[in-house]
Motif scaffolding. Structure first.
Motif, PDB file in Angstrom:
ATOM      1  N   ALA A 155       0.834  -1.201   0.000  1.00 43.62           N
ATOM      2  CA  ALA A 155       0.000   0.000   0.000  1.00 43.62           C
ATOM      3  C   ALA A 155       0.870   1.254   0.000  1.00 43.62           C
ATOM      4  O   ALA A 155       2.076   1.183   0.263  1.00 43.62           O
ATOM      5  CB  ALA A 155      -0.892   0.009   1.244  1.00 43.62           C
ATOM      6  N   ARG A 156       0.277   2.387  -0.318  1.00 40.64           N
ATOM      7  CA  ARG A 156       1.027   3.653  -0.266  1.00 40.64           C
ATOM      8  C   ARG A 156       1.308   4.075   1.163  1.00 40.64           C
ATOM      9  O   ARG A 156       2.331   4.681   1.445  1.00 40.64           O
ATOM     10  CB  ARG A 156       0.245   4.764  -0.962  1.00 40.64           C
ATOM     11  N   LEU A 157       0.345   3.818   2.066  1.00 41.07           N
ATOM     12  CA  LEU A 157       0.541   4.158   3.474  1.00 41.07           C
ATOM     13  C   LEU A 157       1.253   3.009   4.162  1.00 41.07           C
ATOM     14  O   LEU A 157       0.792   1.870   4.124  1.00 41.07           O
ATOM     15  CB  LEU A 157      -0.798   4.453   4.141  1.00 41.07           C
ATOM     16  N   LYS A 158       2.365   3.329   4.785  1.00 43.47           N
ATOM     17  CA  LYS A 158       3.211   2.306   5.393  1.00 43.47           C
ATOM     18  C   LYS A 158       3.545   2.672   6.823  1.00 43.47           C
ATOM     19  O   LYS A 158       3.469   3.827   7.214  1.00 43.47           O
ATOM     20  CB  LYS A 158       4.510   2.166   4.604  1.00 43.47           C
ATOM     21  N   ARG A 159       3.932   1.671   7.589  1.00 41.43           N
ATOM     22  CA  ARG A 159       4.422   1.892   8.947  1.00 41.43           C
ATOM     23  C   ARG A 159       5.815   1.287   9.017  1.00 41.43           C
ATOM     24  O   ARG A 159       6.009   0.117   8.705  1.00 41.43           O
ATOM     25  CB  ARG A 159       3.498   1.247   9.965  1.00 41.43           C
ATOM     26  N   ILE A 160       6.751   2.115   9.423  1.00 46.74           N
ATOM     27  CA  ILE A 160       8.148   1.702   9.547  1.00 46.74           C
ATOM     28  C   ILE A 160       8.546   1.798  11.010  1.00 46.74           C
ATOM     29  O   ILE A 160       8.177   2.747  11.693  1.00 46.74           O
ATOM     30  CB  ILE A 160       9.061   2.641   8.716  1.00 46.74           C
ATOM     31  N   VAL A 161       9.312   0.831  11.484  1.00 49.80           N
ATOM     32  CA  VAL A 161       9.885   0.899  12.824  1.00 49.80           C
ATOM     33  C   VAL A 161      11.397   0.936  12.684  1.00 49.80           C
ATOM     34  O   VAL A 161      11.984   0.124  11.963  1.00 49.80           O
ATOM     35  CB  VAL A 161       9.442  -0.298  13.697  1.00 49.80           C
ATOM     36  N   VAL A 162      12.007   1.921  13.363  1.00 49.53           N
ATOM     37  CA  VAL A 162      13.457   2.048  13.385  1.00 49.53           C
ATOM     38  C   VAL A 162      13.895   1.687  14.796  1.00 49.53           C
ATOM     39  O   VAL A 162      13.521   2.355  15.763  1.00 49.53           O
ATOM     40  CB  VAL A 162      13.906   3.481  13.027  1.00 49.53           C
TER      41      VAL A 162
END
Length: 104
Positions: free
Chosen positions: A79-86
């Motif tokens: 999807a265009r909306l993403k969730r990233i964890v650093v």
């Protein structure tokens, strides 16, 4: 809701990704129609075979001065909306991200 938040294991970032965007860059923070805020990012890579996601991970790793292995896509792979964890010191990562956004 802010585009990013500090978590116990690092920093969670909500992102709206534009593949084939002409260049690899973060374009600031955008407010969506529902009121959520997201970090706007674009990459040159096409959205096929995970290339755009890999380019996004590389872009964020470089921007936050962390290794690619510390950056993981946790939601929105297709999807265009993403969730990233650093992973890392969330407060320090948030401060670094805020500084980089202010430079845009």
């Amino acid at each position: 809701m802010a585009a990013w938040s500090v978590t116990p294991d690092g920093l969670a970032i909500a992102i709206r990704l534009t593949p084939r965007g002409g260049r690899d860059a973060v374009d600031g923070v955008e407010t969506l129609a529902d009121g959520r805020q997201v970090l706007k990012a674009r990459v040159r890579a096409a959205p096929s075979e995970g290339e755009a996601n890999a380019a996004l991970v590389a872009l964020l790793a470089e921007m936050l001065a962390v290794s690619r292995s510390q950056v993981s896509l946790t939601a929105g792979a297709s999807a265009r909306l993403k969730r990233i964890v650093v992973r890392g010191d969330g407060e320090a990562l948030a401060a670094r991200l805020q500084k980089r956004i202010c430079e845009i």
